[in-house]
Structure formats: C-alpha cells, structure tokens
Design an enzyme around this catalytic site. Structure first.
Site, PDB file in Angstrom:
ATOM      1  N   ASP A  13      26.169  78.697  -0.079  1.00 44.99           N
ATOM      2  CA  ASP A  13      27.504  78.869   0.519  1.00 44.99           C
ATOM      3  C   ASP A  13      27.633  80.154   1.318  1.00 44.99           C
ATOM      4  O   ASP A  13      28.715  80.764   1.390  1.00 44.99           O
ATOM      5  CB  ASP A  13      28.590  78.814  -0.576  1.00 44.99           C
ATOM      6  N   GLY A  15      27.354  80.316   4.479  1.00 43.47           N
ATOM      7  CA  GLY A  15      27.839  79.996   5.830  1.00 43.47           C
ATOM      8  C   GLY A  15      26.714  79.442   6.706  1.00 43.47           C
ATOM      9  O   GLY A  15      26.787  79.544   7.933  1.00 43.47           O
ATOM     10  N   LYS A  16      25.716  78.836   6.056  1.00 45.90           N
ATOM     11  CA  LYS A  16      24.570  78.281   6.806  1.00 45.90           C
ATOM     12  C   LYS A  16      25.017  77.225   7.814  1.00 45.90           C
ATOM     13  O   LYS A  16      24.577  77.226   8.961  1.00 45.90           O
ATOM     14  CB  LYS A  16      23.552  77.638   5.832  1.00 45.90           C
ATOM     15  N   ASN A  38      23.930  67.785  -2.900  1.00 46.98           N
ATOM     16  CA  ASN A  38      24.479  68.934  -3.630  1.00 46.98           C
ATOM     17  C   ASN A  38      24.959  69.994  -2.640  1.00 46.98           C
ATOM     18  O   ASN A  38      25.807  70.821  -2.965  1.00 46.98           O
ATOM     19  CB  ASN A  38      23.461  69.527  -4.622  1.00 46.98           C
ATOM     20  N   GLY A  40      26.920  71.575   0.567  1.00 45.58           N
ATOM     21  CA  GLY A  40      28.202  71.331   1.218  1.00 45.58           C
ATOM     22  C   GLY A  40      28.319  72.331   2.343  1.00 45.58           C
ATOM     23  O   GLY A  40      28.445  73.531   2.101  1.00 45.58           O
ATOM     24  N   HIS A  41      28.193  71.868   3.576  1.00 46.14           N
ATOM     25  CA  HIS A  41      28.207  72.753   4.745  1.00 46.14           C
ATOM     26  C   HIS A  41      29.457  72.468   5.555  1.00 46.14           C
ATOM     27  O   HIS A  41      29.658  71.358   6.039  1.00 46.14           O
ATOM     28  CB  HIS A  41      26.934  72.541   5.571  1.00 46.14           C
ATOM     29  N   THR A  42      30.301  73.499   5.679  1.00 46.31           N
ATOM     30  CA  THR A  42      31.580  73.314   6.374  1.00 46.31           C
ATOM     31  C   THR A  42      31.522  73.894   7.779  1.00 46.31           C
ATOM     32  O   THR A  42      31.134  75.044   7.959  1.00 46.31           O
ATOM     33  CB  THR A  42      32.718  74.011   5.578  1.00 46.31           C
ATOM     34  N   THR A 130      25.951  70.135  -9.702  1.00 45.27           N
ATOM     35  CA  THR A 130      26.958  69.430  -8.923  1.00 45.27           C
ATOM     36  C   THR A 130      27.148  68.003  -9.443  1.00 45.27           C
ATOM     37  O   THR A 130      27.994  67.271  -8.927  1.00 45.27           O
ATOM     38  CB  THR A 130      26.559  69.378  -7.429  1.00 45.27           C
ATOM     39  N   GLN A 224      21.327  75.191  -0.106  1.00 42.19           N
ATOM     40  CA  GLN A 224      21.378  76.136  -1.239  1.00 42.19           C
ATOM     41  C   GLN A 224      20.991  77.545  -0.773  1.00 42.19           C
ATOM     42  O   GLN A 224      21.154  77.845   0.390  1.00 42.19           O
ATOM     43  CB  GLN A 224      20.483  75.665  -2.400  1.00 42.19           C
ATOM     44  N   GLY A 302      34.640  71.416  -5.570  1.00 41.63           N
ATOM     45  CA  GLY A 302      35.955  72.048  -5.590  1.00 41.63           C
ATOM     46  C   GLY A 302      36.065  73.175  -6.617  1.00 41.63           C
ATOM     47  O   GLY A 302      37.129  73.739  -6.811  1.00 41.63           O
TER      48      GLY A 302
END
Ligand code: GDP
Ligand code: IMO
Ligand code: MG
Length: 429
Positions: A13, A15-16, A38, A40-42, A130, A224, A302
């Site tokens: 997490d 920021g990749k 598993n 999660g890239h936003t 996850t 990851q 979440g």
C-alpha cells in the site's frame, strides 16, 4: 531505458498503483508477476477512482496488460474485475489482456481453507490474511498438486486433478468441520468461467521475448511490499510469494538481464495491515492522525491500517536486496500538518544498536526505534509539482531520506491524482 520494475519497500500500500499508472504512459506493456487479488491498487484520475486487484494497472491506459506465470489467479474474481472495470468505461479485450497459461488457479477450496485457518474462534493463529486463498493456492503449487490454465486442454485429466486436490484437503477439513467439500459444483463453475477467460490465455514468456526483441518498453508491477516477501519479510507474517524485484524475472519468464531500472515505492511514513512486528508503529494519537489524514484503510478488506513513522533501517534492506536504484516517496502531503516528523535510523534491542535490519525480528522482541526528529513544514504540499515550490522543511525531509537511504529519490508524490507529482529525475522515457 526499456524496462522498469516497480516494487513496494514496506508492507504494501505504498502507492504502487498510482506510480504504475503514471509511468505506464511511456510503457508498451505492464506485467504482474506475483501475488494475486490480495493486492489492492487504487488509481485516481480526474476524481474517478479505479481499484485494481489482479489486472495490471496499465489496463486503465489500455496498455497491453500481462498476468505472468508467478501470479495466482482466482478465475471467478478475475471475471468480475474485468466486468467491473468494463462498466467504468475501460475496454478489456484479448488484444490488451493476456494471461499466462502457466499461472496457477485459486480454487474456491483455497479461499475456504484460508478463511477457516484465520478463524480464531476455532483456536487458530491469525496472520491477518486477506482471506482470498492466496496462501493455500501457492501451497498447492509448491506441493505439485496445483492447477494451471494449460490444464484445461484435457477436461478428464483436469477433473482428476480437482478430485485429488479436494481429497487432499478434505482430510483436514473433515476433521475440523465434520464435513467434506464436494469438488463437483466448483469444477463445473470454474469450467464455465474458463470458457469466458480462455480468449485471454497465452504463452506469455514468448510474448515478452518478442516484445523485448523489438525493444518495447515493459513495466513490471509488483504487488505487496518487501516486508511481506516470503523469504525476506517478517515471517510468518508475510504473504506466500516473493515480492522482491528479482521475482519479476521468475514470475514472468523474462531474462533477468532485461530488468534495468528498479524503482522502490516508499510512503513518507509506514503502514501495515494484518498482524506481525512493526518497530515504528505509533499505536496512539500520532498513528490515528496519520491514518485519518492518509485515509489508511485497506482497499481489499477495508481494514484499518496500522500507522507509524518512516523506517530507514527497513528501507536500506529493501534497497539492497531488491537492487533498487531509484525511490519514489509517496504521500508527502499527509505529513503537512505535523509540527515534527520523525525518521527511524536505527534500532535498540537489548541495549545493542542495530543500523542494519536484524535477523527475523519477532513480535515479542522489544525493539526501540531511534529517531532523527525534523521540524515539520505545517504548510500545504498537496498537488505541488516543482521541488523548489515545496516548503524548505519538506525539501529537507526529502533530502534527509535520500541521504540516509543512500539512494536517489526520483519522484515525490504529493497527492492521489495522476498528475500530483514532483518529477526529479525522468525514470522511464
Ligand atoms: P498500492 O497497493 O501500493 O497500489 O497502494 P494503495 O492503492 O493500496 O494505497 C495507496 C493509497 O494512497 C491510495 O488510496 C492512493 O490513491 C493514495 N495515494 C497515492 N499516492 C498518494 C499521495 O501522494 N498522497 C495522498 N494523499 N494519497 C496518495
Ligand atoms: P498491495 O499490492 C498490504 C498482507 C495481508 C496479511 C499478509 C498475508 O495492495 O500492496 P495474504 O492474503 O497475502 O495471504 O495475507 O499480507 N497483504 C497486504 N498488505 N497490501 C497488500 O497488497 C497486501 N497483500 C497482502 O494483510 O498481513
Ligand atoms: Mg494496496
């Protein structure tokens, strides 16, 4: 520069996804090489939010997106993710998505086992996974029971493989749950799903060779972070794949000589989701503040992320082992309102000082982080795109990290939007 590997240097997490999306503008292909959904890239593009777990982040720019052999694929999830992103206006087709026929499947039984093992009510020890079946799927791969997309060529043999996997796990499940899981429904569901995905499946090592022969620019997208690496991370509180940059080669079938630039993504502070040691954790109002401003909630589950200060001892090990030759410092803006910011430069354990990350820190070990404290800047940096426009104390913070880590900071990210960056050195053009 033809190829670039992007990896996380902390516990994920960092920021990749945002940085992959930024640099994908110069890429001909974007490749995932390990992990599964598993991740999660936003990505935030003109206020529109894209959340990707299994699809390479390059798909949003309609770049050739490759899921390599090292990834574990839940076909049911993938089908849904393709549907969701299509509904957001991104066209996914067999020209821009290719999945390795050598990648292994996450089956419904893997997810079931993952959830069961994490159930503390049943007296189990929690890793804080996850719950998506990642560990059990990789275990079946390593134990040579796993199913790959190439196995779908022969449905009779495929059914036998399903039976053997379900029989194997049912011994344990029966003991635990008093009932077995039938393979049949899952087999039929996965077969149907395969029909929808088969158009994307191909021989990706060869595709990558052809791209490399033509000197195309390939971006490898890590999932990851370094400290979730199975070998080098905070074992057993890790994921079940290698997250180090060298796995971009094994997990995609690309010759390691072709991995040129390796960019490590580092948050200006540290977060961790799930259990395990975290030397600079601020389990107090500082951590709460970081989490609140940084919106530190897991994309996948979440869950609230644990927060603490930046840790150079950790960063140096990640730089060394992954061969990182450039850093991206993300979420600088999250520190804007702090009067002081801290950087951990060494640990004190049993009265001994460690500047290099010690062997396998366990949760019970009392690690005292030693900090350098810098004056905060207490000014807004969000959206700044020139280094000189940063407040002086923010510039000093960035320079200090560069000095302590002994690695150049090529990009500073100052917000979640695609264009909120300070490009210090061009890394991929
Ligand atoms: P990844 O798993 O490494 O791709 O990171 P995630 O997407 O899980 O988490 C990073 C979060 O921070 C996402 O919500 C991003 O939109 C956001 N983000 C990325 N860079 C910045 C930044 O520089 N500033 C702020 N405020 N948010 C950022
Ligand atoms: P991205 O790509 C943060 C963590 C889980 C748990 C441990 C094992 O978004 O950075 P697993 O389900 O992999 O068996 O869980 O790893 N974890 C992540 N934490 N970011 C991720 O991915 C993660 N993927 C797994 O929380 O502690
Ligand atoms: Mg994430």
């Amino acid at each position: 520069m033809s190829n670039l590997v992007i990896v996380g240097t902390q516990w994920g997490d960092e920021g990749k996804g945002k940085i992959v999306d930024l640099l994908a503008s110069s890429a001909d292909a974007v490749v995932r090489f390990q992990g599964g959904h598993n991740a999660g890239h936003t990505l935030v593009i003109n206020k529109k939010i894209f959340k990707l777990s299994l699809l390479p982040s390059g798909i949003v720019r309609q770049k050739l997106s490759i899921i390599g052999n090292g990834v574990v694929v839940d076909p049911l999830h993938l089908e849904k993710e393709i549907r969701d992103i299509t509904n957001q206006g991104i066209d996914v087709n067999s020209s821009n998505l290719v999945i390795s026929s050598d990648s292994f499947l996450i089956l419904p039984i893997h997810k079931y086992i993952d959830t069961l093992r994490e159930d503390q009510k049943k007296g189990n020890k929690k890793i804080g996974t996850t719950g998506r079946g990642i560990g059990p799927a990789y275990e079946d791969k390593v134990s040579r029971r796993g199913i790959r997309f190439s196995d779908f060529k022969n449905s009779r043999e495929l059914e036998e493989k399903f039976i053997s996997i379900y029989n194997y796990h049912n011994v344990w499940i029966e003991k635990f749950e008093g009932k077995e899981i039938s393979y049949q429904n899952d087999f039929e569901t996965i077969l149907k799903c395969y029909e929808k995905l088969s158009k994307y499946i191909d021989n990706t090592w060869l595709l990558l060779k052809q791209l490399n022969d033509k000197k195309r620019k390939i971006l490898f997208e890590g999932a990851q972070g370094f400290y979730l690496d199975l070998d080098h991370g905070t074992y057993p509180f890790v994921t079940s794949s290698n997250t180090v940059a060298s796995n971009a080669s094994t997990g995609s079938g690309t010759n390691p000589n072709q991995l040129e630039k390796i960019l490590g993504i580092t948050k200006a502070y540290t977060t961790r989701v799930g259990n395990g040691p975290f030397p600079t954790e601020e389990n107090n109002e500082v951590g709460e503040k970081l989490g609140k401003i940084g919106n530190e909630f897991g994309t996948v589950t979440g869950r609230k992320r644990r927060c603490g200060w930046l840790d150079i001892v950790m960063l140096k090990k990640a730089i060394t082992i992954s061969g990182i030759n450039g850093l991206v410092l993300t979420k600088l803006d999250v520190l804007d309102s702090f009067t002081h910011v801290k950087i951990c430069t060494s640990y004190k354990i049993n009265n001994q000082i460690f500047e290099d990350y010690p062997s396998n820190i366990s949760g019970s070990q009392h690690v005292v982080p030693i900090y350098e404290t810098l004056k905060g800047w207490e000014e807004k940096t969000k959206g700044i795109t020139n280094f000189e426009d940063l407040p002086l104390n923010a510039q000093n913070f960035v320079k200090k990290i560069q000095l302590l880590a002994n690695c150049s900071i090529d990009i500073v990210s100052t917000g979640p939007e695609r264009d909120e960056n300070i490009i210090i050195n061009e890394v991929f053009n």
